[in-house]
Design an enzyme around this catalytic site. Structure first.
Site, PDB file in Angstrom:
ATOM      1  N   LYS A 160      -6.928   5.187   5.841  1.00  0.00           N
ATOM      2  CA  LYS A 160      -7.508   4.075   6.623  1.00  0.00           C
ATOM      3  C   LYS A 160      -7.439   4.299   8.139  1.00  0.00           C
ATOM      4  O   LYS A 160      -7.243   3.362   8.913  1.00  0.00           O
ATOM      5  CB  LYS A 160      -6.795   2.758   6.262  1.00  0.00           C
ATOM      6  CG  LYS A 160      -6.970   2.354   4.812  1.00  0.00           C
ATOM      7  CD  LYS A 160      -6.239   1.094   4.459  1.00  0.00           C
ATOM      8  CE  LYS A 160      -4.765   1.322   4.258  1.00  0.00           C
ATOM      9  NZ  LYS A 160      -4.086   0.263   3.495  1.00  0.00           N
ATOM     10  N   ASP A 196       0.730  -2.552  -1.473  1.00  0.00           N
ATOM     11  CA  ASP A 196       0.089  -3.888  -1.469  1.00  0.00           C
ATOM     12  C   ASP A 196      -0.501  -4.272  -2.835  1.00  0.00           C
ATOM     13  O   ASP A 196      -0.513  -5.449  -3.203  1.00  0.00           O
ATOM     14  CB  ASP A 196      -0.962  -4.028  -0.346  1.00  0.00           C
ATOM     15  CG  ASP A 196      -1.975  -2.904  -0.308  1.00  0.00           C
ATOM     16  OD1 ASP A 196      -1.844  -1.943  -1.091  1.00  0.00           O
ATOM     17  OD2 ASP A 196      -2.899  -2.973   0.514  1.00  0.00           O
TER      18      ASP A 196
HETATM   19  C1  BGC Z   1      -3.978   3.278   0.405  1.00  0.00           C
HETATM   20  C2  BGC Z   1      -3.323   2.460  -0.680  1.00  0.00           C
HETATM   21  C3  BGC Z   1      -3.536   0.984  -0.422  1.00  0.00           C
HETATM   22  C4  BGC Z   1      -5.012   0.704  -0.223  1.00  0.00           C
HETATM   23  C5  BGC Z   1      -5.294  -0.765   0.055  1.00  0.00           C
HETATM   24  C6  BGC Z   1      -5.428   2.871   0.607  1.00  0.00           C
HETATM   25  O1  BGC Z   1      -5.979   3.520   1.692  1.00  0.00           O
HETATM   26  O2  BGC Z   1      -3.933   4.651   0.075  1.00  0.00           O
HETATM   27  O3  BGC Z   1      -1.955   2.756  -0.773  1.00  0.00           O
HETATM   28  O4  BGC Z   1      -3.035   0.273  -1.524  1.00  0.00           O
HETATM   29  O5  BGC Z   1      -5.496   1.460   0.855  1.00  0.00           O
HETATM   30  O6  BGC Z   1      -4.666  -1.217   1.197  1.00  0.00           O
END
Ligand code: BGC
Length: 463
Positions: A160, A196
């Protein structure tokens, strides 16, 4: 100003081609389910797999957990500090919440600055709410973490757009603990480290025994579910655990057995993490708008959309957001006036009705694919747990994409019905708004009961 002439057939053919390459037909969705099952099995047994299948070292809560618990919830660009009172019988009091926003600098900072920001935010919250007693804290950390216990875990990679230096390969609870010490925060025991998705599942399962899947559809995307411990072959080396089931964080954002288009390849190549998080780049809120921009630019370059003067705007990476898509797809006004207003706000002036219709179609094609991929992967998880769907399953979903997009939830449900037929009625999808923080507090409570034998309480003291 003269209206540009676009050969109608050219636009129609291009749109048909786009529909074709983005289509997730039922056979294609069934193929996704097949590959997803295989990758799940491989991931559980430590074989090479695009699904990391990370054990969470916790089972579902019973609903009987009680007490006051603190949570820190780091999702996308927001950090939330919360205090929850769990009252048992699946009930909880109104939470105290404080929100903090991470700047781009913090997302790119070094480890100490990043964890100091989290610790300082917690300090402000504790002060504001006058929380002085020793408290157990659940830490929601929404990134792929390889855990070796409920309160310890090593960051596998950032996703992200995060790029904090010096954290990959290190224990994030250890780093937070050090930051708490540096910032002279006493009396906090970090008793649980939680993804999460796991928090979302726990929050719903606290009051709903049928809940066995947690999904996030927001900036990023991911899912977790309940697996019998005996099937998690790679767990044997990790130590003892007192329950027969465990939540597994699938990290489905990294699933890569998907049919990709040239547009996906362009997005991936220009991203911060090429070749990683392939599903996330086709599904989640961080990327859908950008994917739409790449397609819009392609149509513009072929002379099928807007005037050539718009090209400069459409070439700007990140200018088109997933929120824009929601607004566009929700526009049912005569003349598509909302779309016109939105395009104007981006600097695209003088669009024709045909332009606006094309923009709406392009956005729908992209978001429909996202919702159908999500449905296929959800069906894969449910049928892994219960191949005949012999019982009810509640799926807890959180995230703005699912909540705010006008068609996502509808299209996802429709695809689930196509895949599971009559048995789809055994699947209930429940929006679990802001559940991940509450879930972390609940898991902090579960962890206090010693769900993972051998877990040590991590007590911070003043340095
Ligand atoms: C992460 C996850 C997370 C998801 C939602 C992804 O980019 O790798 O660990 O649960 O985003 O936030």
């Amino acid at each position: 100003m003269t209206e540009k002439k676009i050969p109608k057939d050219g636009l129609r053919t291009a749109m048909d081609d786009l529909k074709r390459v983005f289509r997730v037909s039922v056979p294609e969705a069934n193929r996704i389910i097949y590959d997803f099952h295989r990758e799940m099995v491989r991931g559980l047994s430590c074989k090479k797999s695009s699904l990391r299948m990370l054990p969470a070292y916790v089972d579902r809560p019973t609903g009987g957990e009680k007490g006051k618990f603190i949570a820190l919830d780091l999702g996308g660009t927001n950090l939330r500090a919360l205090e929850f009172e769990l009252k048992g019988f699946g009930r909880s009091g109104k939470p105290k919440i404080m929100k903090f926003t991470l700047s781009k600098e913090e997302m790119d900072a070094d480890s100490s600055r990043f964890f100091d920001f989290i610790a300082k935010s917690l300090k402000l919250f504790l002060k504001k709410e006058k929380i002085r007693d020793a408290s157990a804290l659940g830490f929601t950390f929404s990134f792929p973490v390889r855990q070796s216990g409920i309160k310890t875990g090593i960051l596998v990679c950032w996703t992200k757009g995060f790029n904090v230096k010096g954290v990959i390969g290190r224990d994030v609870v250890g780093l937070l603990t050090k930051a708490l010490i540096r910032n002279r925060i006493r009396g906090i025991d970090i008793t649980a480290l939680v993804n999460d998705t796991v928090g979302t599942l726990a929050a719903k399962a606290y009051s709903d025994r049928n809940c066995d899947v947690g999904i996030i559809l927001g900036t990023g995307t991911n899912a977790c579910y309940i697996e019998p411990v005996n099937n998690i072959i790679k767990i044997k080396s990790y130590g003892r655990y007192s329950s027969s089931n465990m939540v597994v964080n699938v990290e489905w954002g990294n699933f890569n057995k998907l049919k990709r288009t040239v547009f996906d390849d362009i997005l991936d190549k220009d991203s911060a993490n090429p070749a990683e998080q392939i599903l996330e780049k086709m599904v989640s809120g961080m990327y859908l708008g950008e994917l739409a921009r790449i397609v819009l630019l392609h149509f513009n370059e072929r002379g099928l959309l807007f005037s050539p003067t718009s090209r400069k705007i459409l070439s700007k990476k990140g200018i088109f957001k997933t929120d824009h898509m929601s607004g566009i797809e929700g526009d049912s006004l005569y003349g598509l006036k909302t779309i016109d207003r939105l395009l104007n706000s981006l600097g695209i002036i003088g669009s024709t009705l045909s332009d606006r219709t094309a923009v709406k179609n392009i956005c729908s094609i992209i978001s429909e694919r996202a919702s159908r991929i999500t449905a296929a992967c959800t069906a894969a998880i449910i049928t892994r747990m219960d191949p005949d769907l012999s019982r009810m399953h509640t799926i807890a979903i959180d995230g703005t994409l699912y909540e705010k997009h006008p068609n996502f939830s509808k299209n996802m449900r429709q695809c689930l019905i196509e895949l599971l037929k009559g048995r789809a009625s055994r699947v209930r999808i429940s929006l679990a708004k802001d559940a991940s923080g509450k879930g972390a507090a609940i898991i902090a409570a579960v962890a206090m009961k010693g769900a993972w034998r051998g877990a040590k309480i991590c007590k911070t003291t003043e340095s």
